[in-house]
Design a protein around this motif. Structure first.
Motif, PDB file in Angstrom:
ATOM      1  N   TRP A  51       0.622  -1.275   0.075  1.00  0.00           N
ATOM      2  CA  TRP A  51      -0.143   0.105  -0.023  1.00  0.00           C
ATOM      3  C   TRP A  51       0.940   1.295   0.151  1.00  0.00           C
ATOM      4  O   TRP A  51       0.558   2.167  -0.996  1.00  0.00           O
ATOM      5  N   ALA A  52       1.807   1.161   0.792  1.00  0.00           N
ATOM      6  CA  ALA A  52       2.740   2.269   0.970  1.00  0.00           C
ATOM      7  C   ALA A  52       3.613   2.675  -0.218  1.00  0.00           C
ATOM      8  O   ALA A  52       3.788   3.732  -0.820  1.00  0.00           O
ATOM      9  N   ALA A  53       3.777   1.623  -1.087  1.00  0.00           N
ATOM     10  CA  ALA A  53       4.820   1.661  -2.133  1.00  0.00           C
ATOM     11  C   ALA A  53       3.929   2.045  -3.396  1.00  0.00           C
ATOM     12  O   ALA A  53       4.312   3.088  -4.139  1.00  0.00           O
ATOM     13  N   PHE A  57       4.350   5.762  -5.025  1.00  0.00           N
ATOM     14  CA  PHE A  57       4.908   5.452  -6.564  1.00  0.00           C
ATOM     15  C   PHE A  57       3.831   6.797  -7.299  1.00  0.00           C
ATOM     16  O   PHE A  57       4.572   7.324  -8.152  1.00  0.00           O
ATOM     17  N   ALA A  58       2.701   6.961  -6.873  1.00  0.00           N
ATOM     18  CA  ALA A  58       1.932   8.051  -7.322  1.00  0.00           C
ATOM     19  C   ALA A  58       2.629   9.495  -7.091  1.00  0.00           C
ATOM     20  O   ALA A  58       2.142  10.532  -7.691  1.00  0.00           O
ATOM     21  N   PHE A 256      -2.304  13.402  -5.109  1.00  0.00           N
ATOM     22  CA  PHE A 256      -2.165  11.934  -5.162  1.00  0.00           C
ATOM     23  C   PHE A 256      -3.112  11.672  -6.242  1.00  0.00           C
ATOM     24  O   PHE A 256      -3.560  10.429  -6.474  1.00  0.00           O
ATOM     25  N   SER A 257      -3.066  12.569  -7.463  1.00  0.00           N
ATOM     26  CA  SER A 257      -4.101  11.994  -8.426  1.00  0.00           C
ATOM     27  C   SER A 257      -3.693  10.763  -9.288  1.00  0.00           C
ATOM     28  O   SER A 257      -4.414  10.301 -10.004  1.00  0.00           O
ATOM     29  N   LYS A 258      -2.404  10.545  -9.064  1.00  0.00           N
ATOM     30  CA  LYS A 258      -2.067   9.222  -9.935  1.00  0.00           C
ATOM     31  C   LYS A 258      -2.292   7.743  -9.179  1.00  0.00           C
ATOM     32  O   LYS A 258      -1.929   7.089  -9.641  1.00  0.00           O
ATOM     33  N   TYR A 261      -4.791   3.523  -5.954  1.00  0.00           N
ATOM     34  CA  TYR A 261      -5.839   3.209  -4.836  1.00  0.00           C
ATOM     35  C   TYR A 261      -6.649   3.934  -4.514  1.00  0.00           C
ATOM     36  O   TYR A 261      -7.891   3.562  -4.649  1.00  0.00           O
ATOM     37  N   ILE A 262      -6.403   5.203  -4.838  1.00  0.00           N
ATOM     38  CA  ILE A 262      -7.610   6.297  -4.508  1.00  0.00           C
ATOM     39  C   ILE A 262      -8.481   6.157  -5.613  1.00  0.00           C
ATOM     40  O   ILE A 262      -9.614   6.229  -5.551  1.00  0.00           O
ATOM     41  N   ILE A 263      -7.881   6.123  -7.129  1.00  0.00           N
ATOM     42  CA  ILE A 263      -8.874   5.666  -8.257  1.00  0.00           C
ATOM     43  C   ILE A 263      -9.930   4.658  -7.966  1.00  0.00           C
ATOM     44  O   ILE A 263     -10.888   4.916  -8.014  1.00  0.00           O
ATOM     45  N   SER A 264      -9.274   3.619  -7.576  1.00  0.00           N
ATOM     46  CA  SER A 264     -10.128   2.566  -7.436  1.00  0.00           C
ATOM     47  C   SER A 264     -11.081   2.653  -6.182  1.00  0.00           C
ATOM     48  O   SER A 264     -12.301   2.236  -6.430  1.00  0.00           O
ATOM     49  N   GLN A 265     -10.848   3.306  -4.997  1.00  0.00           N
ATOM     50  CA  GLN A 265     -11.712   3.524  -4.175  1.00  0.00           C
ATOM     51  C   GLN A 265     -12.807   4.395  -4.618  1.00  0.00           C
ATOM     52  O   GLN A 265     -13.920   4.240  -4.232  1.00  0.00           O
TER      53      GLN A 265
END
Lengths: 594, 756
Positions: A51-53, A57-58, A256-258, A261-265
């Motif tokens: 998760w952290a990685a 990466f984003a 964190f637009s990239k 994780y956020i996109i999927s959520q």
């Protein structure tokens, strides 16, 4: 032990993140993420590391000079280094007992954590194996992780002496949760989050333990940027979608637009509020960024299924099958695919496979129930739904499915109970209300049926059928005034949607209205409606006949005012004054609603 | 082989979408406890002839519950064996010890040797005997175990044995723990283990399917027959939850949980459990009955029927009717006449709540006989008889019908219906006012040995018929003035039917009625008034009637009259003839209390006609008493005496003590009144016989403690003695009168005018 504590403190200080919602220093955040990913990995906590990685990466890559320094080794670490290295390699090979054996007696935080963690995992693994080997079917519920109690005793001693670092606290919490000591577990997880806010695992566990908003309010959480991620996640879990989306949006704005994780959520959140188009487009975006992703793809396939997008679903299924066919999500996607192609036996088979891979995967039971329903195997469907309910009593789809099954078996009274349960779980879902209304209609309890339909309309009818049904009920009861009102509202609804989709009942509505106005001698309205009738195949003749009659009667009578008012049913006129009053009255169906 | 099973087992076992609770078809498996039993059996065989007859018998009695019951700790088992035969307990322990402390091969050897008991020309154990079946089950289950399972069984045995050893050790060494540090450590550990321990106690171990079935059937039959002996609702629910945790597919447990929720009147969880049960049953039905959808459709209609029964039980008649309609429709669609018959009987019960429907019932009886459902048929006959009795049909025909249905019961050994029939007869005899017959029937039921007692050893104890009979018995005793006996019976009822059970309302009503009567007799009207509320809650009509009586006694005539008129109209509407007559009598009493005897007469005649028509003999006699009294007041005592002769016999034979007293008092009054025209000689004779009658009345009144009436009798007697010139007797009566008069408040009605 004293030095260990100091080391933990040092780590905590290093990890101290900027205050809540403060995303000004993204570089600092990135540094923290990288270091915590590394530390998680060292301890075998792969999911938190991942998760952290992913999040790191984003963010923008760091220059060499700013990369976080390798973790400082203490005297103790050095002493345990050999044992740790050996044990870690055993651990990675899933030889937990062996790893624990070589780590016994190690004092450094890292080695100690790995020691306890391997013992825990060894217990879990044995528990799974035991389930196979239990002496009888009834014993299977009794198998438990034998190591848990010992671990709890040891960890609680350490906890009392305040010798546990963030990871240790996390493990202690997990042990407590496994022992069903929920309250204690929550306290420990909160403490873990305070000591080491960067460790996502602790936050995630907390998410699973918090069941409502009230509980959330009374938690004292560390004020770091991680809290924002946690809040967004838990809002999604608690179905507080609006709040969740807001949080995620602000995270994206912060940089964190990239993040996949956020996109999927966000996509999952849209799915939960059934905003299908948005969810679909976001999932497509996600697939583009992360083509080999398997997580959340079951949700994506559900969306594709609802929209009957066969080619897309087929592509997704084949793609995932290539990536890894032995994943629960893959099986689920393939099941959906077969279901869409009406190959229900195969679909059921794949859902079964998903359950074999992970018996705790809830959705598959319900989906399997749907498949059996399609195959007209009602008993198996009931079975599957019952299982789903057993796993999760709040699974409204399973209750709804059970109701449907009994409705198919022509037991309208019997299925009332199930629909009511579903309705209780989703009070604002019109589908349950319409189903309830239909049952009451079958039982000839028209008053109740009317209440249900009206309520369904009031909470926002998805299928737009409630009003028509309500109108027909009024028609049956000779309440022509109300029936006409309902039809008018129905037509306004259809038109205001702007959807050009051919709706089956529009013609009936116009026909009824035409006749109604004809009876009331409102010639203008009647002729307008009759003209509308002519646009539909099944009512064309009637419309024409009515028009002729109107013309005759008009010629006979006095010349009416010729100024043609704007058609009353068009959205332009409704926006200002005709907005339907959607008062939601309490739904008191009958004296007995068990 | 084993591995195939394992892989099947680990996964949700799905074939054709149906999860099987038990893929192996093994209903039982080997546990350490079972092994201990096996050891016991083999020791029993080895000991053979050495055992004394008495010991052998005790052991045999012990074996069955052990084989069927749940697993228990070794110490308990040993204790149980020791009680029967201490010598055997020792050898069992040694054998177990050898096995547990030995090696795996000892256990394997043990199982190999087990089958020897079947071999030989004259085997020790017969293959099909209870013990033989158990042995074979165990051998089969053992042979099916995989290697790791065998090893696990062995370690389980070791633990089972060691736990027992440790417990023994702990008992001995308890005092030796002196090292404070060690104690401390131990304490801490125990403290930490606290919450876990509780959990462990709660799930005392899973039951095998056989054990679970035994447990369920036992509890269910207890619930049906003798609720007080079954587990308490809370603990039973706990056991069931435990059972379901280990095997969620055990459908019967849901049904028992439904029954259990009914006990505590919990609509929500009982509905939940009932539906859950049928959801599960639909599967097993589909699986076990291979003839297509028959089995599964069957459970559907019974599911709807049961739901109807549930709603009916909770008084949701409309819902019940909807569910029943559904059941009828499904049953009709699949041509299930038997289910239809059940529906019909239920339909009758539901319709009865709204209006009476003899036609339906007759139809049901005929059809049930046709389809060979004696239970339903005779239930129908019982209901029909009840209905007819209320409708005033000829008593001999009803008794004939009951006799016929009794024949049916005895032929089919329907012990439950025999009970119901006797209770019915008790009630009918009471309705007709034949208390002696009622008493006899009630005693018959209570002293009869139930048929089931012979087979099972469970007395049917908490059925409705017992409640009815006991309540009648209590009231009959109270009527005769045996209040201690009545309260004894009520106490017993309270124990047998705890206040939250289904039939508890019956005794609650009777209890309050008896208390009410006593309060009225004593003249404590405020107490009676406070009881009215309780009676109304249980039975509104009865409550209204009692309220009117209290009002009347408190001289609030117009209120009482209003209430009685309302009640009369209501009762005539619902055709409750018994109550109509009672109300008419009360109204008549109101009239003559207001000295309007001429108005009272037609009312009384109406009541008499009704009572005769419905052959309610007791009410008829009471009406005659009232009539005679009115005639006495109107100045025709000879006529009154004439009709009194009609009534006096049944009243003395069957009446309540109070009524007997009133009757005798009235006879005396009439005698005195008619003696006025006699010759002096005859007059003295008449007066003397009147005094004797008054004495009799006095003893009756004394029995039920009616002080007011006693006072009146004494006054009257004193006057008579005075007329006859017997001063001493007169003075005695006068003194007694004076004592009573000081105790009681004077009431407004002139003495001579009161008859009750």
């Amino acid at each position: 032990a004293v030095i260990g504590r100091a080391g933990a403190m040092a780590a905590a200080v290093m990890a101290a993140a900027p205050g809540g919602g403060d995303f000004s220093d993204l570089r600092e955040i990135k540094k923290q993420l990288l270091s915590v990913a590394e530390r998680s990995r060292e301890r075998g906590l792969q999911h938190s590391g991942k998760w952290a990685a992913e999040l790191a990466f984003a963010l923008e890559p760091l220059p060499l000079s700013e990369l976080p320094p390798p973790p400082v080794l203490t005297e103790e670490d050095a002493r345990d280094l050999d044992a740790y290295t050996l044990a870690k390699s055993y651990f990675d090979l899933k030889e937990y007992d062996r790893a624990a054996y070589f780590l016994r007696g190690c004092k450094s935080q890292k080695a100690y954590f790995l020691y306890m963690y391997s013992r825990y995992l060894s217990g879990e693994k044995k528990k799974d194996d035991e389930t196979v080997d239990s002496l009888g079917p009834l014993e299977k519920g009794q198998v438990k992780n034998e190591a848990l109690r010992e671990l709890r005793v040891e960890l609680s001693k350490k906890h009392k002496a305040q010798e546990l670092d963030g990871f240790g606290l996390y493990l202690y919490g997990v042990v407590l949760r496994k022992l069903d000591l929920v309250k204690e577990a929550i306290d420990v997880f909160v403490e873990a989050a305070h000591v080491l806010p960067l460790h996502w695992g602790a936050w995630l566990e907390l998410c699973n333990l918090i069941t409502d908003k009230e509980m959330l309010k009374f938690l004292s959480l560390p004020d770091t940027w991680m809290k924002e991620f946690f809040l967004a996640h838990i809002y999604t879990e608690l179905q507080l979608i609006e709040e969740a989306l807001q949080k995620y949006q602000s995270l994206i704005d912060a940089g964190f637009s990239k993040s996949t994780y956020i996109i999927s959520q966000i996509a999952v959140a849209y799915h939960n509020i059934r905003d299908i188009d948005k969810a679909l487009s976001i999932f497509n975006e996600l697939r583009k960024q992360d083509p080999y992703r398997i997580e959340n793809m079951d949700t994506f396939s559900n969306l594709l299924y609802v929209r009957s997008m066969k080619p897309e679903l087929s592509y997704l299924a084949h793609n995932l099958c290539e990536i890894d066919k032995y994943r629960v999500e893959t099986c689920c996607v393939i099941g959906n695919y077969y279901s869409l192609r009406s190959q229900h036996e195969k679909a059921a088979l794949y859902f079964q496979r998903a359950l074999k891979l992970n018996p705790r995967y809830l959705g598959a039971w319900t989906l399997m129930g749907h498949e059996y329903m399609e195959m007209k195997n009602t008993s198996a469907a009931i079975q599957a739904y019952r299982h789903a309910i057993e796993v999760n009593k709040r699974d409204y789809r399973a209750w709804y499915g059970l109701g449907q099954t009994y409705e198919i078996l022509k037991m309208p009274f019997y299925c009332l109970y199930y629909y009511r349960r579903a309705h209780q779980l989703r009070p604002n879902d019109s589908r349950m209300l319409v189903a309830l209304g239909e049952c009451y209609e079958k039982l000839n309890q028209l008053v109740e049926a009317k209440k249900c339909y009206w309520r369904a309309y009031a909470v926002g009818d998805v299928e737009k059928m409630a009003l028509v049904k309500l109108a027909k009920l009024h028609e049956q009861l000779n309440e022509s005034e109300q029936a006409a009102q309902c039809y008018i509202k129905y037509i306004q609804d259809i038109y205001s949607c702007g959807e050009v989709v051919e709706h089956l009942e529009v013609s009936t509505a116009f026909r009824y209205l035409a006749q109604y106005y004809f009876k009331c001698k409102l010639w203008d309205e009647a002729s307008a409606c009759a003209q509308k009738c002519c646009a539909f195949n099944d009512t064309r003749e009637e419309g024409k006949a009515l028009l002729r009659q109107i013309l005759q009667l008009r010629n006979q009578g006095e010349t009416s005012s010729t100024d043609v008012a704007a058609p009353f049913f068009l959205p332009a006129s409704l926006s200002a004054n005709n907005t339907p009053t959607r008062r939601v009255s309490p739904l008191n169906l009958s004296s007995v609603t068990p | 082989m084993a591995s195939v099973h394992e892989s099947l087992y680990f996964n949700p076992m799905l074939t054709n979408g149906v999860v099987h609770a038990n893929v192996f078809g093994v209903r039982d498996w080997v546990t350490p406890h079972k092994m201990a039993l096996l050891v016991l059996l083999s020791e029993l065989g080895r000991a053979g002839a050495q055992l004394g007859l008495l010991e052998r018998r005790r052991l045999n009695r012990l074996l069955l519950p052990l084989l069927q019951g749940p697993d228990m700790a070794l110490s308990r088992l040993r204790k149980a064996i020791e009680e029967c035969c201490p010598h055997l307990a020792g050898s069992v322990h040694i054998r177990l010890k050898l096995m547990a402390e030995g090696e795996l091969k000892d256990m394997e050897q043990f199982f190999d040797d087990l089958s020897d008991s079947f071999s030989g020309t004259e085997p020790e154990v017969h293959k099909t005997s209870v013990v033989g079946l158990f042995l074979r089950h165990m051998i089969l289950a053992y042979n099916k175990l995989s290697f790791s399972q065998v090893y696990k069984l062995y370690t389980a045995l070791q633990q089972y044995f060691q736990k027992d050893e440790k417990k023994n050790g702990a008992d001995e060494n308890e005092m030796e723990l002196t090292n404070p540090e060690e104690l401390d450590g131990k304490m801490e550990k125990e403290e930490l283990d606290g919450p876990l321990r509780e959990e462990e106690i709660a799930c005392s171990g899973p039951l095998s399917q056989k054990q679970a079935e035994y447990f369920l059937s036992q509890q269910a039959s207890l619930l049906k027959n003798d609720e007080t002996k079954a587990l308490a609702p809370a603990s039973l629910q706990k056991e069931l939850n435990n059972l379901l945790k280990f095997n969620p597919d055990f459908a019967e447990a849901h049904y028992l949980s439904y029954l259990n929720s009914l006990r505590v009147q919990d609509v929500f969880s009982s509905t939940h459990s009932l539906l859950h049960y049928f959801d599960r049953l639909i599967l097993t039905g589909a699986e076990s009955k291979s003839n297509g959808d028959e089995g599964y459709g069957r459970s559907l209609r019974y599911a709807a029927l049961n739901l109807a029964a549930l709603h009916c039980r909770f008084g949701h008649y409309q819902q019940a009717e909807l569910a029943l309609q559904e059941a009828i429709r499904i049953a009709q669609e699949s041509n299930d006449h038997i289910c239809l018959q059940h529906c019909l009987s239920w339909l009758y019960i539901l319709e009865q709540k709204i209006f009476d429907s003899c036609v339906l019932l007759e139809h049901s009886v005929n059809k049930s006989l046709h389809f060979g459902l004696p239970y339903l048929a005779s239930l129908g006959i019982q209901s029909l008889v009840q209905q007819r009795a209320f409708a005033g049909k000829a008593a001999n025909k009803l008794m004939d019908a009951l006799k016929d249905s009794d024949l049916l019961h005895w032929k089919h050994s329907l012990s439950e219906l025999i009970d119901i029939s006797i209770a019915q007869k008790t009630a009918i005899w009471r309705l007709y006012g034949r208390s002696t017959m009622a008493l006899q029937q009630a005693q018959t039921l209570l002293s009869m040995n139930s048929l089931e007692a012979v087979n099972v050893g469970v007395q049917q104890n908490n059925t409705e018929s017992f409640a009815v009979v006991l309540c009648h018995l209590a009231e009959l005793h109270a009527e005769q003035g045996y209040f201690a006996a009545a309260s004894e019976i009520l106490k017993h009822l309270k124990e047998r039917f705890p206040p939250n059970s289904q039939h508890a309302q019956l005794w609650m009503l009777f209890d309050q009625k008896i208390q009410f009567e006593r309060a009225m007799n004593d003249g404590r009207y405020h107490v009676a008034d406070s009881l009215v509320a309780g009676i109304t809650a249980l039975n509104s009509i009865e409550g209204a009637y009692r309220k009117a009586i209290v009002l009347k006694a408190q001289n609030q005539m117009s209120e009482a009259h209003k209430l009685l008129q309302k009640l009369l109209i209501h009762c005539q509407k619902i055709k409750n003839t018994e109550m109509v007559i009672s109300v008419l009598l009360s109204i008549a009493e109101l009239y003559w209390r207001s000295s309007c005897h001429t108005i009272a007469l037609p009312v009384l005649l109406q009541a008499l006609a009704l009572a005769r028509e419905y052959s309610l003999q007791y009410l008829a006699s009471e009406t005659v008493l009232n009539l005679a009294f009115s005639q006495l007041i109107l100045g025709i005592p000879e006529q009154a005496l004439n009709i009194l002769h009609m009534a006096i016999e049944p009243i003395l034979a069957h009446g309540a003590v109070l009524d007997k007293g009133c009757a005798m008092f009235l006879v005396a009054k009439c005698q005195v009144a008619s003696a006025a025209s006699y010759t002096p000689q005859k007059k003295i004779e008449a007066l003397e016989s009147a005094i004797l009658n008054l004495n009799e009345a006095k003893t009756y009144f004394a029995k039920v403690d009616c002080k007011e009436q006693l006072r009146d009798v004494l006054y009257f007697q004193a006057r008579l003695f005075h007329t006859l010139g017997k001063t001493q007797e007169r003075n005695k009566c006068a003194m007694l009168f004076r004592q009573l008069h000081q105790e009681l408040p004077a009431h407004g009605v002139p003495l001579i005018n009161a008859f009750k």
